[in-house]
Design an enzyme around this catalytic site. Structure first.
Site: not given
Ligand code: NAD
Ligand code: UFG
Length: 370
Positions: A157, A182, A186
């Site tokens: 991330s 969290y 990572k």
């Molecule tokens: P998500 O929660 O939709 O998907 C994660 C999946 O992993 C879920 O289906 C959950 O049930 C499964 N899971 C969690 N723990 C588990 C375990 N111990 N065993 C088996 N399954 C398990 O999240 P996502 O948005 O699809 O994110 C996927 C990956 O990308 C995550 O590792 C997350 O940290 C990373 N990531 C997501 C974002 C974002 O904004 N969505 C940003 C950066 C990194």
């Molecule tokens: N924001 C609002 N209102 C909301 C939610 C978010 O104004 O209800 C704003 C936040 O302050 C920020 C922007 O929208 O300025 C994006 O916020 P998000 O929560 O959507 O995303 P972040 O950038 O804070 O974080 C996300 C994921 C993290 C990941 C990161 C990687 O939540 O897990 O992106 O860039 F690590």
């Protein structure tokens, strides 16, 4: 025509056999990279990646404990691709069950999405986050090694950059102090995987640092399905638009950005999914450890996203300005040039497709998969 085709085939085969580059690559297993384990494949990014993997001709095996997802997403992956796959509702921390998966299937590489991802929750439940994300990955990597599968793509991330020292952020930007457990999981897991690769150069480790994934499959059949009140901006916007929430709170309008609201690098989830397909190709050519930013390189503010959503979709999104959210930074967007140069991957979709497809998913599935 047939004769010409046959002759071309023979010529290709001869080139393949006599060319040492192809010959040795073949010995290293390039031709055999066909079965991919996807942990967390029922989740938001996982389900979209499964669609792209199946469309690209890979076989997949999914392990997900469904803690934050719904098996219906997998039915829809099958529906969208017309292809079948094995699914195990296992926890990646369960070593015995993970062994069974590797005994049942000859896995060539793993795309590792499984993890907990809610920043705020991780502050309240650090032990659960370290246990799930770190202990889970340690089990997975050990079982992989014991079964001779040494290829992994890891979901990291942009959060590892903390408050970045350079914008746009390149992969050389130093990792910053994380502001929540969290983020630390990572950052620590990146280190674990790099150390594993250093200890045994048969490993290939691709670390993908995602920026802000949004959007959904254009069909509207799969998308983001957050439990409870969404933490992230886009699902909050779509839930306001569909009438589930009264208004969006915009967290701060006094940041040093063009309109005072936070700027992020939003990336369409289908582009991100295709980034994983591209990363698999890097693994096939034995890349060692490689780190890539997965973003578009464009920074959009909260109000840019709201305005684009309203304009493209013709729906209202009432909002009001709230205080800043603790731990937020002003600006975060990347330089994605390395992924383009080395993986041949770049994001194709822009802000219009992102807001259109997010809305399409929410409108078609107001209750998500329920
Ligand atoms: P998500 O929660 O939709 O998907 C994660 C999946 O992993 C879920 O289906 C959950 O049930 C499964 N899971 C969690 N723990 C588990 C375990 N111990 N065993 C088996 N399954 C398990 O999240 P996502 O948005 O699809 O994110 C996927 C990956 O990308 C995550 O590792 C997350 O940290 C990373 N990531 C997501 C974002 C974002 O904004 N969505 C940003 C950066 C990194
Ligand atoms: N924001 C609002 N209102 C909301 C939610 C978010 O104004 O209800 C704003 C936040 O302050 C920020 C922007 O929208 O300025 C994006 O916020 P998000 O929560 O959507 O995303 P972040 O950038 O804070 O974080 C996300 C994921 C993290 C990941 C990161 C990687 O939540 O897990 O992106 O860039 F690590």
């Amino acid at each position: 025509m047939r004769i010409i085709k046959n002759q071309l085939f023979c010529l290709k085969s001869i080139i393949y056999i006599v060319n040492p580059k192809y010959f040795f690559k073949n010995l290293k297993g390039e031709k055999c990279m066909s079965k991919i384990l996807v942990t967390g494949g029922a989740g938001f990014i996982g389900s979209h990646t499964c669609v792209e993997l199946l469309n690209a001709g890979y076989d997949i095996v999914i392990v997900d404990n469904l803690y934050n997802s719904n098996e219906k997403s997998l039915d829809r992956v099958k529906e969208l691709t017309g292809k079948d796959f094995s699914f195990y509702q296992y926890d990646i921390r369960d070593k015995e069950n993970m062994r069974k998966v590797f005994e049942n299937h000859k896995i060539d590489a793993c795309i590792h999405f499984a993890g907990l991802k809610a920043v705020g929750e991780s502050v309240e439940k650090p032990l659960e986050y370290y246990d799930n994300n770190i202990a889970g990955t340690l089990v997975l990597v050990e079982v992989m090694r014991n079964h001779g599968c040494k290829n992994i793509i890891f979901s990291s991330s942009a959060t590892v950059y903390g408050d970045p020292v350079e914008i746009p952020i390149t992969e050389n930007c130093p990792k910053g102090g994380c502001t929540n457990p969290y983020g630390w999981t990572k950052s620590m897991l990146e280190q674990v995987l790099m150390d594993v690769q250093k200890s045994d150069n048969e490993w290939n480790v691709v670390i993908l640092r995602y920026f802000n994934p949004v959007g959904a499959h254009a069909s509207g059949r799969i998308g983001e399905n957050p439990n409870g009140i969404p933490n992230n901006l886009m699902p909050y916007i779509t839930q306001v638009a569909v009438g589930k929430r009264a208004e969006l709170g915009v967290f701060g309008n006094d940041y040093p950005t063009h309109d005072g609201t936070g700027v992020r690098d939003y990336i369409h989830v289908v582009d991100l999914a295709n980034g994983h397909v591209a990363a698999l190709k890097a693994i096939q050519s034995n890349c060692g450890t490689s780190i890539y930013n997965m973003g578009t390189g464009n920074g959009y503010s909260v109000l840019d996203m709201v305005n684009a959503f309203v304009k493209v979709n013709g729906v209202e999104v009432p909002y009001s300005i709230k205080p800043r959210r603790a731990g937020d930074i002003a600006t975060c967007y990347c330089n994605p040039a390395k992924a383009k140069a080395e993986l041949g991957w770049e994001a194709k979709f822009g802000i219009e497709e992102m807001v259109r497809d997010s809305w399409n998913w929410q409108r078609e599935n107001p209750e998500g998969y329920r």
